[in-house]
Design a protein around this motif. Sequence first.
Motif, PDB file in Angstrom:
ATOM      1  N   SER A  85       0.834  -1.163   0.066  1.00  0.00           N
ATOM      2  CA  SER A  85      -0.011   0.022  -0.012  1.00  0.00           C
ATOM      3  C   SER A  85       0.961   1.315   0.239  1.00  0.00           C
ATOM      4  O   SER A  85       0.660   2.445  -0.797  1.00  0.00           O
ATOM      5  CB  SER A  85      -0.800   0.034   1.263  1.00  0.00           C
ATOM      6  OG  SER A  85      -1.453   1.170   1.292  1.00  0.00           O
ATOM      7  N   TRP A  86       1.965   1.099   0.767  1.00  0.00           N
ATOM      8  CA  TRP A  86       2.812   2.500   0.891  1.00  0.00           C
ATOM      9  C   TRP A  86       3.615   2.650  -0.416  1.00  0.00           C
ATOM     10  O   TRP A  86       3.614   3.789  -0.895  1.00  0.00           O
ATOM     11  CB  TRP A  86       3.752   2.217   1.951  1.00  0.00           C
ATOM     12  CG  TRP A  86       4.860   3.439   2.152  1.00  0.00           C
ATOM     13  CD1 TRP A  86       5.809   3.498   1.906  1.00  0.00           C
ATOM     14  CD2 TRP A  86       4.158   4.547   2.470  1.00  0.00           C
ATOM     15  NE1 TRP A  86       6.242   4.856   2.201  1.00  0.00           N
ATOM     16  CE2 TRP A  86       5.140   5.490   2.599  1.00  0.00           C
ATOM     17  CE3 TRP A  86       3.133   5.109   3.231  1.00  0.00           C
ATOM     18  CZ2 TRP A  86       5.270   6.775   3.210  1.00  0.00           C
ATOM     19  CZ3 TRP A  86       3.027   6.329   3.874  1.00  0.00           C
ATOM     20  CH2 TRP A  86       4.319   7.200   3.768  1.00  0.00           C
ATOM     21  N   LYS A  87       3.877   1.541  -1.141  1.00  0.00           N
ATOM     22  CA  LYS A  87       4.422   1.619  -2.491  1.00  0.00           C
ATOM     23  C   LYS A  87       3.623   2.517  -3.412  1.00  0.00           C
ATOM     24  O   LYS A  87       3.935   3.220  -4.091  1.00  0.00           O
ATOM     25  CB  LYS A  87       4.900   0.142  -2.993  1.00  0.00           C
ATOM     26  CG  LYS A  87       5.745   0.541  -4.493  1.00  0.00           C
ATOM     27  CD  LYS A  87       6.064  -0.962  -4.834  1.00  0.00           C
ATOM     28  CE  LYS A  87       7.056  -0.699  -6.261  1.00  0.00           C
ATOM     29  NZ  LYS A  87       6.497   0.515  -7.105  1.00  0.00           N
ATOM     30  N   LYS A  88       2.277   1.907  -3.435  1.00  0.00           N
ATOM     31  CA  LYS A  88       1.302   2.760  -4.186  1.00  0.00           C
ATOM     32  C   LYS A  88       1.175   3.928  -3.901  1.00  0.00           C
ATOM     33  O   LYS A  88       1.064   5.224  -4.652  1.00  0.00           O
ATOM     34  CB  LYS A  88      -0.044   1.991  -3.979  1.00  0.00           C
ATOM     35  CG  LYS A  88      -0.175   0.694  -4.733  1.00  0.00           C
ATOM     36  CD  LYS A  88      -1.491   0.078  -4.578  1.00  0.00           C
ATOM     37  CE  LYS A  88      -1.607  -1.460  -4.968  1.00  0.00           C
ATOM     38  NZ  LYS A  88      -3.002  -2.177  -4.544  1.00  0.00           N
ATOM     39  N   LYS A  89       1.210   4.461  -2.778  1.00  0.00           N
ATOM     40  CA  LYS A  89       1.057   5.855  -2.089  1.00  0.00           C
ATOM     41  C   LYS A  89       1.969   6.610  -2.535  1.00  0.00           C
ATOM     42  O   LYS A  89       2.028   7.752  -3.197  1.00  0.00           O
ATOM     43  CB  LYS A  89       1.117   5.882  -0.789  1.00  0.00           C
ATOM     44  CG  LYS A  89       1.183   7.228  -0.092  1.00  0.00           C
ATOM     45  CD  LYS A  89       0.074   8.263  -0.320  1.00  0.00           C
ATOM     46  CE  LYS A  89       0.373   9.399   0.150  1.00  0.00           C
ATOM     47  NZ  LYS A  89      -0.610  10.510  -0.395  1.00  0.00           N
ATOM     48  N   MET A  90       3.242   6.096  -2.557  1.00  0.00           N
ATOM     49  CA  MET A  90       4.578   7.070  -3.074  1.00  0.00           C
ATOM     50  C   MET A  90       4.577   7.103  -4.657  1.00  0.00           C
ATOM     51  O   MET A  90       5.142   8.001  -5.023  1.00  0.00           O
ATOM     52  CB  MET A  90       5.872   6.277  -2.530  1.00  0.00           C
ATOM     53  CG  MET A  90       6.090   6.469  -0.888  1.00  0.00           C
ATOM     54  SD  MET A  90       5.498   8.105  -0.432  1.00  0.00           S
ATOM     55  CE  MET A  90       6.915   9.172  -1.053  1.00  0.00           C
ATOM     56  N   ASP A  91       4.077   5.873  -5.252  1.00  0.00           N
ATOM     57  CA  ASP A  91       4.052   5.965  -6.817  1.00  0.00           C
ATOM     58  C   ASP A  91       2.881   7.230  -7.161  1.00  0.00           C
ATOM     59  O   ASP A  91       3.379   7.756  -8.078  1.00  0.00           O
ATOM     60  CB  ASP A  91       3.564   4.802  -7.162  1.00  0.00           C
ATOM     61  CG  ASP A  91       4.724   3.645  -7.132  1.00  0.00           C
ATOM     62  OD1 ASP A  91       5.861   3.987  -6.960  1.00  0.00           O
ATOM     63  OD2 ASP A  91       4.271   2.488  -7.344  1.00  0.00           O
ATOM     64  N   LYS A  92       2.035   7.525  -6.590  1.00  0.00           N
ATOM     65  CA  LYS A  92       0.990   8.465  -6.679  1.00  0.00           C
ATOM     66  C   LYS A  92       1.713  10.003  -6.235  1.00  0.00           C
ATOM     67  O   LYS A  92       1.634  10.613  -6.983  1.00  0.00           O
ATOM     68  CB  LYS A  92       0.047   8.394  -5.858  1.00  0.00           C
ATOM     69  CG  LYS A  92      -1.337   9.331  -5.863  1.00  0.00           C
ATOM     70  CD  LYS A  92      -2.530   8.820  -5.399  1.00  0.00           C
ATOM     71  CE  LYS A  92      -2.541   8.782  -3.797  1.00  0.00           C
ATOM     72  NZ  LYS A  92      -3.711   8.410  -3.040  1.00  0.00           N
ATOM     73  N   GLN A  93       2.460   9.945  -5.143  1.00  0.00           N
ATOM     74  CA  GLN A  93       3.108  11.140  -4.933  1.00  0.00           C
ATOM     75  C   GLN A  93       4.171  11.620  -5.959  1.00  0.00           C
ATOM     76  O   GLN A  93       4.129  12.653  -6.435  1.00  0.00           O
ATOM     77  CB  GLN A  93       3.951  11.012  -3.391  1.00  0.00           C
ATOM     78  CG  GLN A  93       3.119  10.792  -2.378  1.00  0.00           C
ATOM     79  CD  GLN A  93       2.331  12.027  -2.198  1.00  0.00           C
ATOM     80  OE1 GLN A  93       0.918  11.752  -1.907  1.00  0.00           O
ATOM     81  NE2 GLN A  93       2.907  12.983  -1.876  1.00  0.00           N
ATOM     82  N   TYR A  94       4.936  10.663  -6.490  1.00  0.00           N
ATOM     83  CA  TYR A  94       6.026  10.863  -7.590  1.00  0.00           C
ATOM     84  C   TYR A  94       5.620  11.139  -8.926  1.00  0.00           C
ATOM     85  O   TYR A  94       5.972  11.424  -9.995  1.00  0.00           O
ATOM     86  CB  TYR A  94       7.172   9.952  -7.439  1.00  0.00           C
ATOM     87  CG  TYR A  94       7.943  10.163  -6.392  1.00  0.00           C
ATOM     88  CD1 TYR A  94       8.884  11.133  -6.477  1.00  0.00           C
ATOM     89  CD2 TYR A  94       8.054   9.248  -5.081  1.00  0.00           C
ATOM     90  CE1 TYR A  94       9.690  11.402  -5.173  1.00  0.00           C
ATOM     91  CE2 TYR A  94       8.873   9.604  -4.216  1.00  0.00           C
ATOM     92  CZ  TYR A  94       9.550  10.714  -3.984  1.00  0.00           C
ATOM     93  OH  TYR A  94      10.636  10.866  -3.137  1.00  0.00           O
ATOM     94  N   GLY A  95       3.998  10.460  -9.032  1.00  0.00           N
ATOM     95  CA  GLY A  95       3.360  10.566 -10.228  1.00  0.00           C
ATOM     96  C   GLY A  95       2.477  11.845 -10.284  1.00  0.00           C
ATOM     97  O   GLY A  95       2.962  12.899 -10.607  1.00  0.00           O
ATOM     98  N   ARG A  96       1.357  11.666  -9.840  1.00  0.00           N
ATOM     99  CA  ARG A  96       0.256  12.508  -9.984  1.00  0.00           C
ATOM    100  C   ARG A  96       0.775  13.920  -9.159  1.00  0.00           C
ATOM    101  O   ARG A  96       0.626  15.014  -9.834  1.00  0.00           O
ATOM    102  CB  ARG A  96      -1.043  11.955  -9.471  1.00  0.00           C
ATOM    103  CG  ARG A  96      -1.981  13.138  -9.309  1.00  0.00           C
ATOM    104  CD  ARG A  96      -3.332  12.576  -8.478  1.00  0.00           C
ATOM    105  NE  ARG A  96      -2.888  12.847  -6.937  1.00  0.00           N
ATOM    106  CZ  ARG A  96      -3.740  12.392  -6.008  1.00  0.00           C
ATOM    107  NH1 ARG A  96      -4.565  11.665  -6.135  1.00  0.00           N
ATOM    108  NH2 ARG A  96      -3.132  12.728  -4.720  1.00  0.00           N
TER     109      ARG A  96
END
Length: 110
Positions: A85-96
């Motif tokens: 879940s944290w990996k998805k969160k950080m992907d969102k931070q660095y993406g969107r």
Amino acid sequence: MSLIDIQKDVDAWVTQFKVEYFKPLEMIAAMAEELGELSREVNNRYGPRTKKSHQDTADISQEISDMIFALVCLANLHNINLDESWKKKMDKQYGRDSNRFERKDEQNGQ
Ligand SMILES: [Mg+2]
């Protein structure tokens, strides 16, 4: 220590008791209680509301850990892997949200 390690620590502690995990709404209430304790300490330190003389100084780090514990209980109850879940969160931070705030380099003209 990874988040999954923290989840295992919490699970080992919680499952030693007959009651085990609280029900979801009870967990939300526990989180609200912990957030209140953290809020009180932050407000006393940085807000206009001063502490009464008999009130102890709470440890912000412990209040944050209390919040983490409560959140991890909710995650464990739902069989959520917080590492994933944290990996998805950080992907969102660095993406969107990658350009959401002015970067330090831009501020300094670098
Ligand atoms: Mg607390």
